[in-house]
Design a protein around this motif. Sequence first.
Motif, short mmCIF file in Angstrom:
data_model
loop_
_atom_site.label_atom_id
_atom_site.label_comp_id
_atom_site.label_asym_id
_atom_site.label_seq_id
_atom_site.Cartn_x
_atom_site.Cartn_y
_atom_site.Cartn_z
N TRP A 32 0.85 -1.19 0.00
CA TRP A 32 0.00 0.00 0.00
C TRP A 32 0.89 1.25 0.00
N HIS A 33 0.41 2.29 -0.67
CA HIS A 33 1.17 3.54 -0.76
C HIS A 33 0.24 4.71 -0.52
N LEU A 34 0.68 5.62 0.31
CA LEU A 34 -0.08 6.83 0.63
C LEU A 34 0.09 7.79 -0.54
N THR A 35 -0.98 7.99 -1.31
CA THR A 35 -0.90 8.83 -2.50
C THR A 35 -1.50 10.21 -2.27
N GLY A 36 -2.35 10.34 -1.28
CA GLY A 36 -2.91 11.63 -0.91
C GLY A 36 -2.71 11.84 0.58
N CYS A 37 -2.14 12.97 0.95
CA CYS A 37 -1.84 13.19 2.37
C CYS A 37 -1.94 14.69 2.68
N ASP A 38 -3.04 15.05 3.31
CA ASP A 38 -3.26 16.43 3.71
C ASP A 38 -3.32 16.48 5.24
N VAL A 39 -2.52 17.34 5.85
CA VAL A 39 -2.47 17.45 7.30
C VAL A 39 -2.45 18.92 7.69
N ASP A 40 -3.51 19.38 8.34
CA ASP A 40 -3.58 20.72 8.90
C ASP A 40 -3.45 20.56 10.42
N LEU A 41 -2.20 20.50 10.89
CA LEU A 41 -1.88 20.09 12.24
C LEU A 41 -2.13 21.21 13.26
N ARG A 42 -3.39 21.30 13.67
CA ARG A 42 -3.80 22.27 14.70
C ARG A 42 -5.17 21.81 15.20
N ALA A 46 -8.15 19.79 9.68
CA ALA A 46 -8.55 18.53 9.05
C ALA A 46 -7.33 17.75 8.56
N TRP A 47 -7.51 16.45 8.45
CA TRP A 47 -6.52 15.58 7.83
C TRP A 47 -7.24 14.61 6.90
N ARG A 48 -6.53 14.15 5.87
CA ARG A 48 -7.11 13.20 4.91
C ARG A 48 -5.98 12.40 4.29
N PHE A 49 -6.13 11.07 4.29
CA PHE A 49 -5.17 10.16 3.67
C PHE A 49 -5.90 9.34 2.62
N VAL A 50 -5.29 9.19 1.46
CA VAL A 50 -5.77 8.28 0.42
C VAL A 50 -4.63 7.33 0.11
N SER A 51 -4.92 6.04 0.19
CA SER A 51 -3.91 5.01 -0.07
C SER A 51 -4.36 4.13 -1.22
N HIS A 52 -3.38 3.65 -1.98
CA HIS A 52 -3.66 2.71 -3.06
C HIS A 52 -2.87 1.43 -2.78
N GLY A 53 -3.53 0.30 -3.06
CA GLY A 53 -2.92 -0.99 -2.77
C GLY A 53 -3.05 -1.96 -3.93
N PRO A 54 -2.87 -3.23 -3.61
CA PRO A 54 -2.90 -4.27 -4.64
C PRO A 54 -4.21 -4.28 -5.42
N ASP A 55 -4.09 -4.63 -6.69
CA ASP A 55 -5.25 -4.80 -7.58
C ASP A 55 -6.10 -3.54 -7.67
N GLY A 56 -5.48 -2.36 -7.54
CA GLY A 56 -6.20 -1.10 -7.68
C GLY A 56 -7.05 -0.71 -6.49
N ALA A 57 -6.88 -1.40 -5.36
CA ALA A 57 -7.67 -1.08 -4.17
C ALA A 57 -7.35 0.34 -3.70
N GLU A 58 -8.36 1.01 -3.16
CA GLU A 58 -8.19 2.36 -2.64
C GLU A 58 -8.82 2.44 -1.26
N MET A 59 -8.18 3.18 -0.38
CA MET A 59 -8.72 3.40 0.96
C MET A 59 -8.57 4.89 1.28
N GLU A 60 -9.63 5.47 1.82
CA GLU A 60 -9.59 6.87 2.23
C GLU A 60 -10.01 6.98 3.68
N MET A 61 -9.24 7.75 4.45
CA MET A 61 -9.57 8.04 5.84
C MET A 61 -9.39 9.54 6.03
N TYR A 62 -10.19 10.07 6.95
CA TYR A 62 -10.10 11.50 7.19
C TYR A 62 -10.67 11.82 8.57
N GLY A 63 -10.43 13.03 9.02
CA GLY A 63 -10.93 13.45 10.32
C GLY A 63 -10.46 14.84 10.66
N VAL A 64 -10.60 15.16 11.94
CA VAL A 64 -10.25 16.48 12.45
C VAL A 64 -9.42 16.31 13.72
#
Length: 146
Positions: A32-42, A46-64
């Motif tokens: 898996w590789h983190l392809t999107g990574c936004d971090v507003d550290l305060r 907000a933060w948001r991670f998008v990861s891509h993995g085997p066979d084109g799988a995608e995972m997105e997580m986010y929060g505050v």
Amino acid sequence: MLTRKFAAPADLVYAALTQPELLRRWHGAHGWHLTGCDVDLRPGGAWRFVSHGPDGAEMEMYGVFREVEPPVRLVQTEIHRGWPEGAALVTTVLTETGGHTTMTITAQYPSPEIRDQVVRSPMRRGAGEAYDRLASLLDHEKRDHS
């Protein structure tokens, strides 16, 4: 609760958990590789991670971020796109002793059903592999800054 000890000072572990340029180098299980990574550290940022993995799988997580106390504590919400509604509250505490840092992560889920779904997921294996990658990054960073 998840606990992991790293042979690195807390400020370096904290940086690896919060700086996009370091997060991209370790975050995720093998394959898996983190392809999107936004971090507003305060608080309120907000933060948001998008990861891509085997066979084109995608995972997105986010929060505050709710609490930001470098280099000892982070409290943030966490939502996984595609999972049941509701945010987990994730608290990360870093405790340094003798140049080694123990990371303790506690996640509180909005319902027993969501908690059970997370327990049944491959998250434990993925987190273990990701933290192995983090340990390698920390070793590399320590050597570069020695």
